[in-house]
Design a protein around this motif. Structure first.
Motif, PDB file in Angstrom:
ATOM      1  N   VAL A 115      52.456  25.040  -1.799  1.00 39.41           N
ATOM      2  CA  VAL A 115      51.736  23.756  -1.718  1.00 39.41           C
ATOM      3  C   VAL A 115      52.680  22.592  -1.412  1.00 39.41           C
ATOM      4  O   VAL A 115      52.422  21.808  -0.487  1.00 39.41           O
ATOM      5  CB  VAL A 115      50.917  23.505  -3.000  1.00 39.41           C
ATOM      6  CG1 VAL A 115      50.378  22.077  -3.026  1.00 39.41           C
ATOM      7  CG2 VAL A 115      49.764  24.488  -3.095  1.00 39.41           C
ATOM      8  N   PRO A 116      53.792  22.416  -2.159  1.00 40.06           N
ATOM      9  CA  PRO A 116      54.697  21.314  -1.789  1.00 40.06           C
ATOM     10  C   PRO A 116      55.238  21.432  -0.367  1.00 40.06           C
ATOM     11  O   PRO A 116      55.392  20.419   0.328  1.00 40.06           O
ATOM     12  CB  PRO A 116      55.831  21.442  -2.820  1.00 40.06           C
ATOM     13  CG  PRO A 116      55.210  22.107  -3.991  1.00 40.06           C
ATOM     14  CD  PRO A 116      54.239  23.082  -3.408  1.00 40.06           C
ATOM     15  N   ALA A 117      55.524  22.675   0.088  1.00 37.37           N
ATOM     16  CA  ALA A 117      56.041  22.856   1.447  1.00 37.37           C
ATOM     17  C   ALA A 117      55.010  22.446   2.486  1.00 37.37           C
ATOM     18  O   ALA A 117      55.333  21.767   3.470  1.00 37.37           O
ATOM     19  CB  ALA A 117      56.458  24.312   1.655  1.00 37.37           C
ATOM     20  N   VAL A 118      53.765  22.841   2.287  1.00 39.81           N
ATOM     21  CA  VAL A 118      52.715  22.497   3.251  1.00 39.81           C
ATOM     22  C   VAL A 118      52.390  21.010   3.183  1.00 39.81           C
ATOM     23  O   VAL A 118      52.129  20.379   4.221  1.00 39.81           O
ATOM     24  CB  VAL A 118      51.462  23.358   3.008  1.00 39.81           C
ATOM     25  CG1 VAL A 118      50.323  22.939   3.935  1.00 39.81           C
ATOM     26  CG2 VAL A 118      51.775  24.839   3.229  1.00 39.81           C
TER      27      VAL A 118
ATOM     28  N   SER B 217      54.466  16.318  -6.220  1.00 39.52           N
ATOM     29  CA  SER B 217      55.333  16.731  -5.108  1.00 39.52           C
ATOM     30  C   SER B 217      55.695  15.543  -4.228  1.00 39.52           C
ATOM     31  O   SER B 217      56.850  15.395  -3.814  1.00 39.52           O
ATOM     32  CB  SER B 217      54.632  17.805  -4.271  1.00 39.52           C
ATOM     33  OG  SER B 217      54.309  18.930  -5.055  1.00 39.52           O
ATOM     34  N   ALA B 218      54.707  14.683  -3.964  1.00 37.40           N
ATOM     35  CA  ALA B 218      54.971  13.519  -3.112  1.00 37.40           C
ATOM     36  C   ALA B 218      55.948  12.552  -3.795  1.00 37.40           C
ATOM     37  O   ALA B 218      56.855  12.015  -3.149  1.00 37.40           O
ATOM     38  CB  ALA B 218      53.658  12.807  -2.794  1.00 37.40           C
ATOM     39  N   ALA B 219      55.771  12.332  -5.110  1.00 39.39           N
ATOM     40  CA  ALA B 219      56.677  11.436  -5.835  1.00 39.39           C
ATOM     41  C   ALA B 219      58.091  12.004  -5.873  1.00 39.39           C
ATOM     42  O   ALA B 219      59.078  11.274  -5.689  1.00 39.39           O
ATOM     43  CB  ALA B 219      56.156  11.213  -7.252  1.00 39.39           C
ATOM     44  N   ALA B 220      58.202  13.315  -6.106  1.00 37.17           N
ATOM     45  CA  ALA B 220      59.524  13.933  -6.136  1.00 37.17           C
ATOM     46  C   ALA B 220      60.183  13.880  -4.764  1.00 37.17           C
ATOM     47  O   ALA B 220      61.388  13.630  -4.643  1.00 37.17           O
ATOM     48  CB  ALA B 220      59.403  15.387  -6.607  1.00 37.17           C
TER      49      ALA B 220
ATOM     50  N   GLY C 261      54.489  22.392 -17.503  1.00 30.16           N
ATOM     51  CA  GLY C 261      55.909  22.070 -17.381  1.00 30.16           C
ATOM     52  C   GLY C 261      56.558  22.758 -16.201  1.00 30.16           C
ATOM     53  O   GLY C 261      57.312  22.138 -15.445  1.00 30.16           O
ATOM     54  N   ARG C 262      56.280  24.040 -16.018  1.00 30.65           N
ATOM     55  CA  ARG C 262      56.915  24.730 -14.894  1.00 30.65           C
ATOM     56  C   ARG C 262      56.355  24.251 -13.561  1.00 30.65           C
ATOM     57  O   ARG C 262      57.078  24.182 -12.567  1.00 30.65           O
ATOM     58  CB  ARG C 262      56.773  26.246 -15.042  1.00 30.65           C
ATOM     59  CG  ARG C 262      55.405  26.821 -14.816  1.00 30.65           C
ATOM     60  CD  ARG C 262      55.483  28.332 -14.816  1.00 30.65           C
ATOM     61  NE  ARG C 262      54.221  28.946 -14.429  1.00 30.65           N
ATOM     62  CZ  ARG C 262      54.076  30.226 -14.153  1.00 30.65           C
ATOM     63  NH1 ARG C 262      55.112  31.033 -14.213  1.00 30.65           N
ATOM     64  NH2 ARG C 262      52.906  30.715 -13.814  1.00 30.65           N
TER      65      ARG C 262
ATOM     66  N   ALA D  77      57.389  21.125  -8.601  1.00 30.62           N
ATOM     67  CA  ALA D  77      57.126  19.989  -7.718  1.00 30.62           C
ATOM     68  C   ALA D  77      58.425  19.310  -7.305  1.00 30.62           C
ATOM     69  O   ALA D  77      58.505  18.693  -6.240  1.00 30.62           O
ATOM     70  CB  ALA D  77      56.198  18.986  -8.407  1.00 30.62           C
ATOM     71  N   ARG D  78      59.453  19.436  -8.128  1.00 31.99           N
ATOM     72  CA  ARG D  78      60.782  18.898  -7.805  1.00 31.99           C
ATOM     73  C   ARG D  78      61.632  19.921  -7.045  1.00 31.99           C
ATOM     74  O   ARG D  78      62.815  19.717  -6.837  1.00 31.99           O
ATOM     75  CB  ARG D  78      61.519  18.507  -9.083  1.00 31.99           C
ATOM     76  CG  ARG D  78      60.829  17.455  -9.921  1.00 31.99           C
ATOM     77  CD  ARG D  78      61.611  17.119 -11.189  1.00 31.99           C
ATOM     78  NE  ARG D  78      62.906  16.503 -10.848  1.00 31.99           N
ATOM     79  CZ  ARG D  78      64.085  17.084 -10.994  1.00 31.99           C
ATOM     80  NH1 ARG D  78      64.158  18.338 -11.458  1.00 31.99           N
ATOM     81  NH2 ARG D  78      65.194  16.455 -10.684  1.00 31.99           N
ATOM     82  N   LEU D  79      60.993  21.052  -6.681  1.00 33.47           N
ATOM     83  CA  LEU D  79      61.688  22.160  -6.016  1.00 33.47           C
ATOM     84  C   LEU D  79      62.770  22.750  -6.922  1.00 33.47           C
ATOM     85  O   LEU D  79      63.785  23.273  -6.459  1.00 33.47           O
ATOM     86  CB  LEU D  79      62.295  21.720  -4.674  1.00 33.47           C
ATOM     87  CG  LEU D  79      61.321  21.086  -3.683  1.00 33.47           C
ATOM     88  CD1 LEU D  79      62.033  20.726  -2.385  1.00 33.47           C
ATOM     89  CD2 LEU D  79      60.148  22.013  -3.406  1.00 33.47           C
TER      90      LEU D  79
END
Length: 498
Positions: free
Chosen positions: A41-44, A281-284, A359-360, A365-367
């Motif tokens: 999801v973060p990658a896409v 993800s966007a914030a990170a 938490g995980r 989201a921060r990779l």
């Protein structure tokens, strides 16, 4: 699970069917399992922002190629090792002809369910595609089709072969029906997820070229480094299954209680974090630590708001819950008592599991892969060391409760680890919303007397299921209402606490 218990009953056949039907999802975890969406999801999301829909769809299809190939290889490996797995899942069956029959039908079931490894991978890719486009409804609802298919399979089994059969009386036709029906149910789920992905413009149909796509290689590398995050808990759960299989009907009781334990996390932690993961993800990605910390605190406060009432309800009403779930061949006083005890212990564990889950996801989201891997390692080591020790506990209810206690200890340790890692990641920002935490505590205090009264009434009365429903339903609703009222009152009075 309720229908399976009603039809198969507390038998080693039920143990074999439920355990083998769980093995494909555990094997799929080696591909990446639950963390697949947390990485994809973060990658896409990043690809959509930088390269647009068409290039992002190509990225997803290239990832699909690699993952489906790996899943196919694992499915074939599962077929090859099925005799060894069957041996480990039938240790509780008496030696002799009955054990040989149990091992044979368990091996057959494993071969029939092996294709589910590929189907789960395809379904997860389809769900991840929808989440990346912030479309959640179909992706969340599609897994229910598996349950529908499984219930239809059990109805067919009851009509064609009767109920309560154990391994010695199970015909080959029944075994084939159970395995094939379970796999077809997963196939329907996967098909719906593929449709949902195509509807948002992100096909998961495999295509060549993932080796030459830098974004696909980076995402694949993160997935590879994330394997332990999902594979280690999967290995831990297999150890719990194998140990519970030493009790006749033990897998059935343990998984029924585990399903109840999983429900608050599914409705709370997973649904909340599924919605906030793109924002995290966007914030990170933007390097905005304060926005990331704010999103985390909000998500964490909602997880507490969902998990704390669930804890008190499951512990206080574990007896009525077990009585309602035990039907047909499963309805015996001993198994109802075992199920109630397991629900109570896992009712506490679900809160720790929810904190670990959110938490995980926040770390992903921060990779950050190493943090979730560390927590998964703790779960694996604790379970693998403690679960076999439970075999020293007398068989029956004491052994099953001890296994649930292992789940509680492992989840609590994992939750503590991810909280410490997140505290380091967002320092000097606060890791907790103090107002929300205080509001949750106030809500719990307000709800406890009502739940306690309900537990006493259902524990002393002997009016059967109807009385339990008439007592538990209004009191549970009242307890939740009091919790929300107290939560809102305290939260609005402390708007500035952080």
């Amino acid at each position: 699970m309720v229908v399976v218990g009603a039809v198969l009953g507390p038998t080693f056949l039920a143990n074999a069917f439920l355990a083998t039907n769980t093995v494909p999802s555990l094997t799929y975890s080696v591909v990446a399992g639950p963390v697949l969406a947390l990485v994809v999801v973060p990658a896409v999301v990043g690809s959509l922002a930088e390269r647009g829909v068409a290039e992002s769809a190509l990225l997803l299809r290239r990832l699909s190629t690699r993952l489906v190939l790996i899943a196919t290889a694992l499915a074939l490996l599962l077929v090859l090792v099925s005799p060894a797995l069957a041996w480990s899942l039938t240790l509780g069956v008496s030696a002799g002809a009955e054990r040989e029959q149990a091992q044979r039908l368990t091996t057959t079931l494993l071969v029939l369910v092996a294709p589910q490894v590929v189907l789960y991978t395809v379904a997860a890719l389809g769900a991840a595609a929808q989440q990346a486009r912030e479309r959640f409804a179909l992706a969340a609802a599609a897994p229910a089709l598996e349950n529908v298919g499984l219930m239809l399979t059990m109805v067919a089994a009851a009509v064609l072969h009767g109920s309560g059969r154990d391994v010695a009386e199970a015909p080959d036709g029944l075994v084939v029906l159970l395995g094939a029906g379970a796999t077809l149910s997963v196939a329907v789920h996967a098909a719906v997820q593929v449709f949902g992905a195509a509807r948002v413009g992100l096909s998961v149909r495999p295509v060549r070229g993932w080796r030459t796509d830098p974004a696909a290689r980076r995402t694949a590398d993160r997935l590879r480094s994330s394997v332990a995050v999902a594979a280690l808990p999967a290995g831990a759960f297999y150890a719990l299954l194998a140990c519970s299989a030493t009790v006749r009907g033990g897998v059935l009781v343990f998984q029924m209680a585990y399903s109840v334990y999983s429900l608050p996390a599914a409705l709370g932690a997973r649904s909340i974090t599924t919605a906030v993961l793109p924002g995290l993800s966007a914030a990170a990605r933007a390097g905005d630590r304060w926005r990331y910390a704010s999103s985390w605190r909000q998500a964490f406060s909602y997880v507490l708001m969902a998990g704390v009432p669930a804890l008190f309800l499951l512990v206080g009403f574990s007896g009525p819950a077990a009585d309602l779930l035990a039907n047909g061949e499963l309805r015996t006083p001993e198994l109802v008592a075992a199920l109630a005890a397991c629900i109570a212990v896992l009712g506490v564990a679900q809160l720790s599991a929810g904190v670990h889950e959110i938490g995980r996801q926040a770390l992903f989201a921060r990779l950050d892969v190493s943090g979730p891997r560390r927590a998964g390692t703790v779960v694996f080591v604790a379970t693998v060391l403690l679960a076999p020790a439970c075999l020293l506990v007398p068989t029956g209810t004491p052994r099953l409760v001890a296994l649930c206690g292992v789940v509680l200890l492992a989840d609590t340790a994992a939750a503590a680890i991810v909280l410490v890692l997140l505290r380091r990641a967002i320092r000097p920002a606060a890791v907790l919303d103090r107002a929300a935490t205080a509001a949750t505590a106030a809500g719990a205090v307000a709800a406890m007397p009502v739940i306690g009264a309900g537990a006493v009434l259902t524990g002393t009365a002997d009016g059967g299921r109807l009385l339990d429903v008439l007592v538990v339903t209004p009191l549970a609703l009242l307890a939740v209402a009091l919790f929300l009222l107290a939560w809102t009152a305290v939260r609005t009075r402390l708007p500035g606490a952080r």
